[in-house]
Scaffold this motif. Structure first.
Motif, PDB file in Angstrom:
ATOM      1  N   ILE A 331       0.848  -1.188   0.000  1.00  0.00           N
ATOM      2  CA  ILE A 331       0.000   0.000   0.000  1.00  0.00           C
ATOM      3  C   ILE A 331       0.884   1.239   0.000  1.00  0.00           C
ATOM      4  CG2 ILE A 331      -1.744   1.313   1.270  1.00  0.00           C
ATOM      5  CD1 ILE A 331      -2.720  -1.323   2.477  1.00  0.00           C
ATOM      6  N   CYS A 332       0.715   2.082  -0.991  1.00  0.00           N
ATOM      7  CA  CYS A 332       1.419   3.365  -1.109  1.00  0.00           C
ATOM      8  C   CYS A 332       2.933   3.143  -1.057  1.00  0.00           C
ATOM      9  CB  CYS A 332       0.936   4.325  -0.023  1.00  0.00           C
ATOM     10  SG  CYS A 332       1.334   6.056  -0.400  1.00  0.00           S
ATOM     11  N   GLY A 333       3.605   3.542   0.018  1.00  0.00           N
ATOM     12  CA  GLY A 333       5.048   3.317   0.097  1.00  0.00           C
ATOM     13  C   GLY A 333       5.394   1.853  -0.001  1.00  0.00           C
ATOM     14  N   HIS A 346      15.358  14.342  -6.065  1.00  0.00           N
ATOM     15  CA  HIS A 346      15.242  15.675  -5.483  1.00  0.00           C
ATOM     16  C   HIS A 346      15.423  15.683  -3.962  1.00  0.00           C
ATOM     17  CE1 HIS A 346      13.737  16.817  -9.415  1.00  0.00           C
ATOM     18  NE2 HIS A 346      12.796  15.897  -9.316  1.00  0.00           N
ATOM     19  N   GLY A 347      15.714  14.521  -3.381  1.00  0.00           N
ATOM     20  CA  GLY A 347      15.862  14.459  -1.936  1.00  0.00           C
ATOM     21  C   GLY A 347      14.559  14.730  -1.203  1.00  0.00           C
ATOM     22  N   VAL A 348      13.456  14.206  -1.720  1.00  0.00           N
ATOM     23  CA  VAL A 348      12.132  14.440  -1.136  1.00  0.00           C
ATOM     24  C   VAL A 348      12.047  13.869   0.275  1.00  0.00           C
ATOM     25  CG1 VAL A 348       9.677  13.844  -1.325  1.00  0.00           C
ATOM     26  CG2 VAL A 348      10.944  14.573  -3.353  1.00  0.00           C
ATOM     27  N   GLU A 349      12.636  12.692   0.486  1.00  0.00           N
ATOM     28  CA  GLU A 349      12.525  12.014   1.779  1.00  0.00           C
ATOM     29  C   GLU A 349      13.869  11.873   2.503  1.00  0.00           C
ATOM     30  OE1 GLU A 349       8.581   9.244   0.995  1.00  0.00           O
ATOM     31  OE2 GLU A 349      10.544   8.299   0.986  1.00  0.00           O
ATOM     32  N   ILE A 366       9.641   6.992  -9.127  1.00  0.00           N
ATOM     33  CA  ILE A 366      10.395   8.234  -8.959  1.00  0.00           C
ATOM     34  C   ILE A 366       9.629   9.102  -7.971  1.00  0.00           C
ATOM     35  CG2 ILE A 366      11.283  10.319 -10.061  1.00  0.00           C
ATOM     36  CD1 ILE A 366      11.540   8.761 -12.647  1.00  0.00           C
ATOM     37  N   LEU A 367      10.278   9.463  -6.874  1.00  0.00           N
ATOM     38  CA  LEU A 367       9.639  10.325  -5.887  1.00  0.00           C
ATOM     39  C   LEU A 367       9.624  11.748  -6.422  1.00  0.00           C
ATOM     40  CD1 LEU A 367      11.107   8.960  -2.540  1.00  0.00           C
ATOM     41  CD2 LEU A 367       9.006   8.315  -3.711  1.00  0.00           C
ATOM     42  N   ALA A 368       8.448  12.377  -6.364  1.00  0.00           N
ATOM     43  CA  ALA A 368       8.255  13.711  -6.933  1.00  0.00           C
ATOM     44  C   ALA A 368       8.077  14.739  -5.825  1.00  0.00           C
ATOM     45  CB  ALA A 368       7.032  13.715  -7.849  1.00  0.00           C
ATOM     46  N   VAL A 369       8.348  15.990  -6.147  1.00  0.00           N
ATOM     47  CA  VAL A 369       8.224  17.071  -5.175  1.00  0.00           C
ATOM     48  C   VAL A 369       6.761  17.342  -4.853  1.00  0.00           C
ATOM     49  CG1 VAL A 369       8.651  19.527  -4.774  1.00  0.00           C
ATOM     50  CG2 VAL A 369      10.399  18.111  -5.873  1.00  0.00           C
ATOM     51  N   ASP A 370       5.897  17.258  -5.849  1.00  0.00           N
ATOM     52  CA  ASP A 370       4.480  17.524  -5.643  1.00  0.00           C
ATOM     53  C   ASP A 370       3.793  16.309  -5.029  1.00  0.00           C
ATOM     54  OD1 ASP A 370       4.713  20.068  -6.751  1.00  0.00           O
ATOM     55  OD2 ASP A 370       4.329  19.338  -8.785  1.00  0.00           O
ATOM     56  N   GLU A 394      -5.680   8.918  -1.623  1.00  0.00           N
ATOM     57  CA  GLU A 394      -4.264   8.894  -1.996  1.00  0.00           C
ATOM     58  C   GLU A 394      -3.522  10.016  -1.288  1.00  0.00           C
ATOM     59  OE1 GLU A 394      -3.137   8.309  -6.163  1.00  0.00           O
ATOM     60  OE2 GLU A 394      -5.286   8.032  -6.590  1.00  0.00           O
ATOM     61  N   ILE A 395      -2.367   9.682  -0.713  1.00  0.00           N
ATOM     62  CA  ILE A 395      -1.434  10.661  -0.147  1.00  0.00           C
ATOM     63  C   ILE A 395      -0.039  10.149  -0.490  1.00  0.00           C
ATOM     64  CG2 ILE A 395      -0.589  11.812   1.927  1.00  0.00           C
ATOM     65  CD1 ILE A 395      -3.192  11.216   3.310  1.00  0.00           C
ATOM     66  N   HIS A 396       0.548  10.662  -1.567  1.00  0.00           N
ATOM     67  CA  HIS A 396       1.891  10.173  -1.906  1.00  0.00           C
ATOM     68  C   HIS A 396       2.630  11.180  -2.778  1.00  0.00           C
ATOM     69  CE1 HIS A 396       0.718   8.899  -6.058  1.00  0.00           C
ATOM     70  NE2 HIS A 396      -0.443   8.659  -5.496  1.00  0.00           N
ATOM     71  N   MET A 397       3.940  11.027  -2.814  1.00  0.00           N
ATOM     72  CA  MET A 397       4.804  11.930  -3.555  1.00  0.00           C
ATOM     73  C   MET A 397       5.619  11.181  -4.599  1.00  0.00           C
ATOM     74  SD  MET A 397       6.004  14.461  -0.449  1.00  0.00           S
ATOM     75  CE  MET A 397       6.454  15.820  -1.508  1.00  0.00           C
ATOM     76  N   GLY A 398       5.084  10.090  -5.119  1.00  0.00           N
ATOM     77  CA  GLY A 398       5.810   9.301  -6.103  1.00  0.00           C
ATOM     78  C   GLY A 398       4.942   8.935  -7.288  1.00  0.00           C
ATOM     79  N   VAL A 399       5.602   8.611  -8.382  1.00  0.00           N
ATOM     80  CA  VAL A 399       4.936   8.119  -9.594  1.00  0.00           C
ATOM     81  C   VAL A 399       5.567   6.782  -9.934  1.00  0.00           C
ATOM     82  CG1 VAL A 399       4.469   8.528 -12.021  1.00  0.00           C
ATOM     83  CG2 VAL A 399       4.480  10.453 -10.421  1.00  0.00           C
TER      84      VAL A 399
END
Length: 491
Positions: A331-333, A346-349, A366-370, A394-399
C-alpha cells in the motif's frame, strides 16, 4: 443549547495519549446532539496518520474523526499545521493542508511564528462559521523546553484567551503527580485558565478513588469535572500510536512489518476487527511468523524503511512466502517498495539517491516534489472483472510505472490503478483505506485466500464507538457546562 458559556474550549493533556482526541470527539458529539454547530480544531499536530479533506488538503486523522463526531465534513482549517516526521530530527511541514517544506527541528522552531499566523487564521475562520470550536492540544503543556513560541498548547490558549480542560490518564499510574506536576510547570495565567480536570481510563471501585479526588481538589483549588471509564473494544481512528502487535483470533493470518516510519496504519483497522483474521504487526527483533497474506504498509520514508526491511531479512522471507503460495499486498510506500527501484532525485525524503526495491513487481518509482492528494468513493472493477464499492484516498509523492501497471489492481472509470504480478500473487495500490468498505475488503481477502461470508462495517463500528464515548462523557460535559457557566456569570 440556547446560551453557550464559551466560543472556544481547549482540551490539553498531562501526557501524550492521555485521551485528548477522544474527549474532544465526545464533546463535539454531545454539543452536536444539543443542536450546537461545532467544529474540532488542533493548532499543530505531529502524526503519520492523516486524512484527505474535501477541500483537497491533508489533516491529522484524529481531526477527521472529530469532524465525523460533530456531523460535519473535515476541512483543512481543523488542523492548520501538520508535521509528518521523516526522520528522528526532521519532518514534512504541512500548512493549511499543503506541503510547505521539509525542516529539521531547529528550523521549525524558528518557523513557529509564521505557523502561528496560519493557526490564528484558521481559528478565526472556524469561529465565523460555527457556534463553538473545541480544540485539542498536543502532547503536554508542561514541556518547558518548548514553551518559547508555543502554538500547540498554552501558547495558543493564551493567544485566543480560552478556557482549558486538563485530561490525565489514570491507567498509566501516577495520575495525581501528573496533574500537580503539570500545574507546577505552568505560569500563573496559564494555571488560571484551567477550569478543571478529567481523569481518563479508570477501572475499579470509584469509592477507592474518591479520597484522592478530594485531595486533588483541595491541593489545586480546581474541580475534578469527571472520571471516565476505561472503554474496551472502541473502534476509533488512532492519531499516531501503533495498535498492539497482535489482534484477532481468526484462522487467516496476516502479517504487517511495523516500519519505523509507517504511515496511515489505520489502513489495517478493518482487518483487526474482522472475526476471521489474525493480524500481527512485526517489530524489529521479532521473529517473522508464517502468514497467508503479508501487507507492506505506507511509509513516510520509503527508501529508509525499505533498507530497514532488507536489513532484517524480509526479502528472503517474502521469497519463501511466495514460493509456498502466499500473497503480498503493498500500500502506497509499500507498493513502491515492491518494485525494482525507488529513485529520489530531489531528496524528497532524505538525501538524494536511488534504492533497489524488492523486485516483486515490474515497476519503478520516482519520488516527486508535488504530493498527490485525492479522495475516492465510487464503484470499481477489481482485477478487471469483479465489481466492488471502493472507498479510499491517496497521499503520496511518487509516480510508479512499468509493465506490471498493464495489470492494474483496480479499474476506476476505465482508468487503471495499482499493479499486479503476472502470477497473481503480488498486488500493489496507492489507495489508503482500501479495506474500509466491506465489498472491497471481502474481494481482497478472497484474492488472498480467505473464504468468508462475514464482513466488517467500519463506518457502523466507528459510529457506535462515538456514541459510547459520548454517553460515558455526558456527566462530565454537564459538570463542565456548570463550571463554565458559573465563571461566565462572575465575569
Amino acid at each position: 443549547m440556547s446560551t453557550l458559556p464559551f466560543r472556544t474550549l481547549m482540551v490539553q493533556g498531562t501526557t501524550s495519549d492521555a485521551g485528548k482526541s477522544t474527549v474532544v470527539a465526545a464533546l463535539c458529539r454531545l454539543l452536536a446532539q444539543r443542536g450546537v454547530s461545532v467544529a474540532p480544531f488542533k493548532p499543530q499536530n505531529m502524526a503519520l496518520n492523516s486524512a484527505v479533506t474535501r477541500d483537497g488538503g491533508e489533516i491529522g486523522r484524529a481531526q477527521a474523526l472529530q469532524a465525523i463526531a460533530a456531523g460535519i465534513e473535515p476541512h483543512t482549517d481543523m488542523n492548520p499545521v501538520l508535521l509528518k516526521p521523516s526522520s528522528d530530527t526532521g519532518a514534512q511541514v504541512i500548512i493549511h493542508g499543503r506541503v510547505r517544506a521539509e525542516m529539521n527541528a531547529r528550523d521549525y522552531h524558528q518557523y513557529k511564528t509564521v505557523a502561528m499566523g496560519a493557526v490564528l487564521e484558521s481559528h478565526a475562520r472556524l469561529l465565523a462559521q460555527y457556534e463553538a470550536v473545541v480544540v485539542e492540544g498536543a502532547g503536554s503543556p508542561a514541556e518547558v523546553n518548548l514553551r518559547d513560541r508555543d502554538i500547540a498548547n498554552m501558547g495558543f490558549a493564551e493567544s485566543v484567551d480560552c478556557p482549558v480542560v486538563l485530561v490525565a490518564d489514570i491507567d498509566r499510574g501516577g495520575v495525581f503527580a501528573h496533574i500537580v506536576g503539570t500545574l507546577a510547570c505552568l505560569s500563573e495565567s496559564e494555571r488560571n485558565r484551567i477550569v478543571g480536570f478529567v481523569i481518563n481510563r479508570f477501572r475499579g471501585d470509584i469509592a477507592l478513588l474518591e479520597p484522592g479526588l478530594s485531595w486533588l481538589e483541595a491541593q489545586t483549588g480546581k474541580p475534578v469535572l469527571g472520571v471516565l471509564p476505561y472503554l474496551h473494544g472502541l473502534y476509533l481512528d488512532a492519531e499516531d500510536a501503533v495498535q498492539p502487535a497482535q489482534s484477532g483470533a481468526g484462522a487467516f493470518r496476516i502479517v504487517v512489518p511495523s516500519l519505523p516510519r509507517m504511515s496511515n496504519h489505520t489502513d489495517f483497522d478493518a482487518l483487526r476487527a474482522h472475526p476471521d483474521v489474525d493480524l500481527r504487526f512485526v517489530r524489529a527483533g521479532e521473529a517473522i511468523p508464517a502468514a497467508d497474506l503479508v501487507i507492506l504498509p505506507g511509509s513516510k520514508n520509503t527508501r529508509g524503511d525499505l533498507a530497514w526491511l532488507q536489513a532484517r531479512d524480509w526479502a528472503p522471507y517474502l521469497a519463501r512466502h511466495l514460493r509456498y503460495g502466499g500473497k503480498v499486498i503493498g500500500i502506497c510506500g509499500g507498493f513502491q517498495m515492491l518494485g525494482r527501484k525507488v529513485d529520489d532525485p530531489h531528496g524528497v525524503e532524505g538525501a538524494p539517491g536511488s534504492s533497489a526495491g524488492l523486485g516483486l513487481l515490474d515497476i519503478e518509482t520516482i519520488l516527486a516534489v508535488d504530493k498527490r492528494l485525492a479522495l475516492l468513493k465510487e464503484r470499481a472493477l477489481f482485477q478487471g472483472d469483479e465489481e466492488i464499492e471502493l472507498r479510499g484516498y491517496e497521499i503520496h509523492m511518487g509516480v510508479s510505472a512499468g509493465p506490471a501497471c498493464a495489470l492494474p489492481a483496480f479499474l476506476i472509470g476505465g482508468r487503471g490503478e495499482g499493479a499486479r504480478s503476472g502470477d497473481g500473487q503480488v498486488l500493489g495500490t496507492y489507495l489508503h483505506g482500501v479495506f474500509d468498505h466491506p465489498s472491497a475488503c471481502a474481494a481482497l481477502l478472497r484474492w488472498a485466500g480467505l473464504r468468508s461470508e462475514r464482513a466488517v462495517d467500519t463506518a457502523a463500528l466507528r459510529e457506535a464507538s462515538l456514541e459510547r464515548v459520548a454517553a460515558a462523557t455526558e456527566a462530565t460535559f454537564e459538570r463542565l457546562m456548570e463550571v463554565l457557566g458559573a465563571q461566565a456569570r462572575v465575569q
